[in-house]
Motif scaffolding. Structure first.
Motif, short mmCIF file in Angstrom:
data_model
loop_
_atom_site.label_atom_id
_atom_site.label_comp_id
_atom_site.label_asym_id
_atom_site.label_seq_id
_atom_site.Cartn_x
_atom_site.Cartn_y
_atom_site.Cartn_z
N LEU A 178 -22.43 -28.12 37.64
CA LEU A 178 -23.80 -27.62 37.54
C LEU A 178 -24.75 -28.79 37.68
CD1 LEU A 178 -25.85 -25.32 36.87
CD2 LEU A 178 -25.61 -25.99 34.47
N THR A 179 -25.65 -28.73 38.64
CA THR A 179 -26.66 -29.77 38.78
C THR A 179 -27.82 -29.49 37.83
OG1 THR A 179 -27.91 -28.63 40.51
CG2 THR A 179 -26.06 -30.03 41.21
N ARG A 180 -28.53 -30.54 37.51
CA ARG A 180 -29.72 -30.37 36.66
C ARG A 180 -30.73 -29.43 37.31
NH1 ARG A 180 -33.77 -32.16 33.23
NH2 ARG A 180 -35.71 -32.74 34.27
N GLU A 181 -30.94 -29.59 38.61
CA GLU A 181 -31.89 -28.75 39.34
C GLU A 181 -31.51 -27.27 39.26
OE1 GLU A 181 -33.77 -28.26 43.86
OE2 GLU A 181 -32.18 -29.73 43.46
N ASP A 182 -30.24 -26.98 39.52
CA ASP A 182 -29.79 -25.58 39.45
C ASP A 182 -29.86 -25.04 38.03
OD1 ASP A 182 -29.35 -25.31 42.15
OD2 ASP A 182 -27.19 -25.68 42.03
N GLY A 183 -29.48 -25.88 37.07
CA GLY A 183 -29.51 -25.44 35.68
C GLY A 183 -30.89 -25.03 35.23
N LEU A 184 -31.89 -25.85 35.56
CA LEU A 184 -33.27 -25.52 35.20
C LEU A 184 -33.74 -24.25 35.91
CD1 LEU A 184 -34.87 -29.08 35.22
CD2 LEU A 184 -34.31 -27.69 33.22
N LYS A 185 -33.34 -24.11 37.16
CA LYS A 185 -33.72 -22.91 37.92
C LYS A 185 -33.09 -21.67 37.31
CE LYS A 185 -31.76 -22.09 41.90
NZ LYS A 185 -31.40 -22.15 43.34
N TYR A 186 -31.79 -21.73 36.99
CA TYR A 186 -31.11 -20.58 36.39
C TYR A 186 -31.72 -20.23 35.04
CZ TYR A 186 -27.37 -21.75 39.76
OH TYR A 186 -26.65 -22.02 40.90
N TYR A 187 -32.02 -21.25 34.25
CA TYR A 187 -32.58 -21.01 32.92
C TYR A 187 -33.93 -20.29 33.03
CZ TYR A 187 -34.24 -21.75 28.17
OH TYR A 187 -34.72 -21.54 26.90
N ARG A 188 -34.77 -20.76 33.92
CA ARG A 188 -36.08 -20.14 34.10
C ARG A 188 -35.94 -18.69 34.58
NH1 ARG A 188 -41.35 -21.85 34.78
NH2 ARG A 188 -40.69 -24.04 34.70
N MET A 189 -35.06 -18.46 35.51
CA MET A 189 -34.88 -17.11 36.03
C MET A 189 -34.33 -16.16 34.96
SD MET A 189 -33.36 -17.90 39.85
CE MET A 189 -33.39 -16.19 40.39
N MET A 190 -33.36 -16.64 34.19
CA MET A 190 -32.78 -15.79 33.15
C MET A 190 -33.80 -15.47 32.06
SD MET A 190 -29.04 -17.62 32.93
CE MET A 190 -28.34 -16.59 31.65
N GLN A 191 -34.58 -16.44 31.66
CA GLN A 191 -35.62 -16.20 30.67
C GLN A 191 -36.68 -15.24 31.22
OE1 GLN A 191 -35.82 -16.49 27.66
NE2 GLN A 191 -35.34 -18.48 26.80
N THR A 192 -36.99 -15.37 32.49
CA THR A 192 -37.98 -14.48 33.09
C THR A 192 -37.49 -13.04 33.09
OG1 THR A 192 -38.81 -16.27 34.52
CG2 THR A 192 -39.34 -14.00 35.18
N VAL A 193 -36.23 -12.84 33.46
CA VAL A 193 -35.67 -11.49 33.45
C VAL A 193 -35.71 -10.90 32.04
CG1 VAL A 193 -33.56 -10.13 33.78
CG2 VAL A 193 -34.22 -11.84 35.48
N ARG A 194 -35.31 -11.70 31.06
CA ARG A 194 -35.29 -11.17 29.69
C ARG A 194 -36.69 -10.86 29.19
NH1 ARG A 194 -31.32 -13.32 25.12
NH2 ARG A 194 -29.96 -12.34 26.66
N ARG A 195 -37.62 -11.78 29.38
CA ARG A 195 -38.99 -11.56 28.91
C ARG A 195 -39.65 -10.41 29.65
NH1 ARG A 195 -39.76 -13.45 23.94
NH2 ARG A 195 -38.49 -15.34 23.69
N MET A 196 -39.35 -10.27 30.92
CA MET A 196 -39.90 -9.16 31.69
C MET A 196 -39.41 -7.82 31.14
SD MET A 196 -39.49 -8.44 35.79
CE MET A 196 -37.69 -8.27 35.69
N GLU A 197 -38.13 -7.74 30.80
CA GLU A 197 -37.58 -6.50 30.28
C GLU A 197 -38.10 -6.20 28.88
OE1 GLU A 197 -36.77 -5.00 32.80
OE2 GLU A 197 -34.64 -4.60 32.67
N LEU A 198 -38.27 -7.23 28.08
CA LEU A 198 -38.85 -7.02 26.75
C LEU A 198 -40.30 -6.53 26.86
CD1 LEU A 198 -37.43 -10.14 24.86
CD2 LEU A 198 -36.77 -7.75 24.52
#
Length: 366
Positions: free
Chosen positions: A56-76
């Motif tokens: 896992l690269t740092r760049e991909d990790g930050l991107k995945y984290y942001r996307m996952m948080q966005t999906v969760r917050r959007m659904e909430l």
């Protein structure tokens, strides 16, 4: 004079202290990448499966984290808007897996990380997360849920009909048994490059899979089609399994089946409290030990790919994005009644479509 100098000193000291953590984040030397072990997939009619380690690269990790948080917050936020009666009709969420309820953040972000933007994706409902990872904005998704003109289907599709380029989302039948086995058969006969995905959140409405199925090995249900059982709570496991499955299909070997084992934190729908057929302790145990966002966060922090402060800043930015999108989704106008017949048919020249009775007509415009 001394008091004035002391006051100035305190002001300057306070001003310098506030951004100190950000300066620290910016100047810290993070690792560029890290290698992680991932859970071995169960295999059906396959001699080898996806790797058990991944980078896992740092760049991909930050991107995945942001996307996952966005999906969760959007659904909430969608959950909140529904309870406020701003979203009407059906609303099938996916956070945690929320209302398939998968913990779908790892599923939708991990799947997208394992395929190409030019690949086609077809989903059942609870498609909001996939709609986002396929490239649509939170504004377009929430505005569609509230039935506004700025929605991705111009406010006419709602939760179950969302579309983007190479994405066809929100089909209402969730793996209807007769149809899915017909599709398995045809795909195998014609060696179609198709990945069938079963998101197994362990419950069918209010019934556990153990009570409903004599065999819970859903990855074997394709029979003559090879299958994988994947940890759907781990984004890296989903990503690597998807890459493996995509390579298998692209090589001309035909279809493959993936079962993503995940979990739903909430009930089947907004009317289901979700605790009459399972215990609160069961739900809390999954939240505390297997939450996909928590797993990714811990990996990144413990491997020096990111700091807690940096990830908190992302959380703040995501919350603001969601709030801005929600404001747009409630302020944007609804589509006018005269556009009710628009975009039903690809029609040139336009023609009229009958309404609720023969005297009501709507113009059909593509």
């Amino acid at each position: 004079m001394r008091k004035m100098l002391a006051a100035v000193s305190r002001v300057l000291s306070g001003a310098s202290q506030k951004p100190a953590s950000r300066v620290l984040v910016a100047s810290r030397n993070f690792a560029n990448d890290a290698t992680f072990e991932i859970k071995k997939c169960d295999l059906h009619r396959l001699e080898e499966g996806p790797p058990v380690t991944t980078v896992l690269t740092r760049e991909d990790g930050l991107k995945y984290y942001r996307m996952m948080q966005t999906v969760r917050r959007m659904e909430l936020k969608a959950d909140q808007l529904y309870k406020q009666k701003i979203i009407r009709g059906f609303c099938h969420l996916c956070d945690g897996q929320f209302l398939l309820p998968l913990t779908q953040e790892a599923c939708c972000v991990g799947l997208e990380a394992g395929i190409n933007p030019t690949d086609h994706l077809i989903t059942a409902y609870r498609a909001h997360g996939f709609t986002f990872t396929r490239g649509l904005s939170v504004r377009e998704i929430l505005a569609e849920l509230t039935g506004r003109k700025g929605g991705c289907a111009k406010g006419k599709g709602g939760s179950m009909h969302m579309y983007a380029k190479n994405f066809y989302g929100g089909n209402g039948i969730v793996g209807a048994q007769g149809q899915i086995f017909e599709a398995y058969n045809m795909a195998a006969l014609w060696k179609l490059p198709c990945i069938f995905i079963c998101e197994n959140n362990r419950y069918g409405m209010g019934t556990s899979v153990e009570r409903a199925a004599a065999s819970t090995d859903y990855y074997k249900r394709g029979d003559f089609i090879p299958g994988l059982r994947v940890d759907g709570m781990d984004i890296l496991c989903v990503r690597e399994a998807t890459r493996f499955a995509a390579a298998y299909c692209r090589s001309g070997k035909g279809p493959i089946l993936m079962e993503l084992q995940t979990y739903r934190y909430h009930g089947h729908s907004m009317s289901d409290p979700g605790v009459s057929y399972r215990t609160r302790e069961e739900i809390q145990e999954v939240r505390s030990k297997s939450d996909p966002i928590m797993l990714l966060k811990d990996r990144m922090v413990n491997s020096n790919l990111a700091s807690v402060e940096e990830l908190k800043e992302i959380d703040v930015e995501v919350r603001k994005e969601i709030e801005d999108a929600a404001q747009f989704a409630t302020a944007d106008p609804e589509p006018p009644l005269e556009e009710l017949g628009y975009h039903i048919y690809s029609s040139d020249p336009p023609f009229e479509v009958r309404g609720a009775n023969q005297w009501i007509k709507f113009k059909s415009v593509s």
